[in-house]
Design a protein around this motif. Structure first.
Motif, mmCIF file in Angstrom:
data_model
loop_
_atom_site.group_PDB
_atom_site.id
_atom_site.type_symbol
_atom_site.label_atom_id
_atom_site.label_comp_id
_atom_site.label_asym_id
_atom_site.label_seq_id
_atom_site.Cartn_x
_atom_site.Cartn_y
_atom_site.Cartn_z
ATOM 1 N N CYS A 103 0.845 -1.186 0.000
ATOM 2 C CA CYS A 103 0.000 0.000 0.000
ATOM 3 C C CYS A 103 0.887 1.245 0.000
ATOM 4 N N ARG A 146 -10.733 0.245 -0.557
ATOM 5 C CA ARG A 146 -9.938 0.734 0.582
ATOM 6 C C ARG A 146 -8.875 -0.288 0.960
ATOM 7 N N CYS A 147 -7.731 0.195 1.454
ATOM 8 C CA CYS A 147 -6.693 -0.696 1.951
ATOM 9 C C CYS A 147 -7.201 -1.441 3.177
ATOM 10 N N GLY A 156 -7.057 1.688 5.502
ATOM 11 C CA GLY A 156 -8.280 2.308 5.014
ATOM 12 C C GLY A 156 -8.067 3.358 3.943
ATOM 13 N N ALA A 157 -6.837 3.520 3.472
ATOM 14 C CA ALA A 157 -6.581 4.498 2.411
ATOM 15 C C ALA A 157 -7.288 4.072 1.128
ATOM 16 N N ALA A 158 -7.719 5.055 0.371
ATOM 17 C CA ALA A 158 -8.451 4.762 -0.867
ATOM 18 C C ALA A 158 -7.536 4.108 -1.897
#
Length: 277
Positions: free
Chosen positions: A43, A67-68, A72-74
């Protein structure tokens, strides 16, 4: 279309998804000068390694809701878009060429199925180069230069399989013609045409020339028509100014596919119209 044909297209589509998944790595790493092998996917936001179950094309993106899993990153929508675009191109090539109809040849061109691997390769680099050029306005030598030898080898194999060595000679002529044409444009108007475009022109000339003179001519013309229309739309909507440049590589590639898919039939109709057929 038989059930066997459908099954074959499904398999080609799955292959396209897998290749498209690799292309997402290509478009991320090549412009940064990073190696394509040896580094596990991670990521960009948190650096955590991407799990194997999260690397299934399209499915994993949908399952993770973009999301990761870790931070939670896009995850950009472009990744599943690249995978789907590659799969669609692969299926199109297999369906049209496998049926002996690319370039508008109805039932002609008995050597066309032999060229399917070559045009699948063109489909893969088309997606990668279009995305990279749109992002960075460059056509990396890491992709374009090896494409000469790979494309020539695949098209030579297609000519060997079909016994049509004239197509290979025509491919070499097509590469030379488009390369010299774009080189002249780059020298005459250096602010509007880059040498990356010149190098890509030679590769596209190989494929279009292999198909015939009609695809070569239409593919070259279509690039400028499509690019010109796109530029006019951007000017009309105020998104660019008169002195703004746009990456031309994507339009060269789009034009090449127009030439490959419709070049022969349109060329034949043109010749008939002017009385040469």
């Amino acid at each position: 279309m038989t059930a066997l044909d459908v099954a074959a297209l499904v398999l080609v589509g799955l292959l396209g998804l897998a290749v498209g998944s690799f292309l997402t790595i290509v478009v991320h790493r090549v412009p940064r000068g990073e190696p394509l092998g040896g580094l596990p996917g991670a990521c960009p936001a948190c650096g955590r390694r991407i799990l194997a179950r999260d690397a299934v094309p399209v499915h994993s993106w949908l399952l993770l809701r973009g999301r990761c899993r870790h931070c939670g990153a896009a995850i950009p929508r472009r990744y599943p878009a690249i995978e789907l675009a590659t799969a669609a191109l692969f299926v199109l090539v297999a369906a049209v060429m496998g049926g002996g109809g690319i370039g508008g040849a109805s039932g002609g061109g008995t050597g066309l199925p032999w060229a399917v691997p070559a045009f699948l390769y063109l489909a893969a680099i088309s997606v990668a180069l279009a995305v990279i050029d749109a992002d960075t306005r460059t056509l990396p030598n890491r992709i374009v230069l090896p494409a000469y030898s790979v494309s020539l080898a695949l098209l030579a194999a297609a000519s060997a399989g079909s016994g049509d060595w004239g197509a290979l000679v025509r491919a070499l002529a097509g590469a030379a013609i488009l390369f010299v044409f774009y080189l002249a444009l780059a020298l005459a108007y250096p602010s509007g045409m880059g040498f990356g475009d010149v190098k890509l022109a030679g590769v596209l000339g190989l494929f279009l020339g292999w198909l015939g003179w009609g695809p070569l001519v239409l593919g070259a013309v279509a690039a400028f028509v499509l690019g010109g229309v796109f530029s006019l739309v951007l000017l009309a909507t105020g998104r660019v100014g008169r002195k703004s440049g746009i990456p031309f590589g994507p339009w060269m590639l789009a034009g090449a596919w127009v030439g490959a898919l419709f070049g022969t039939v349109l060329w034949d109709r043109y010749l008939a119209l002017v009385g040469f057929a």
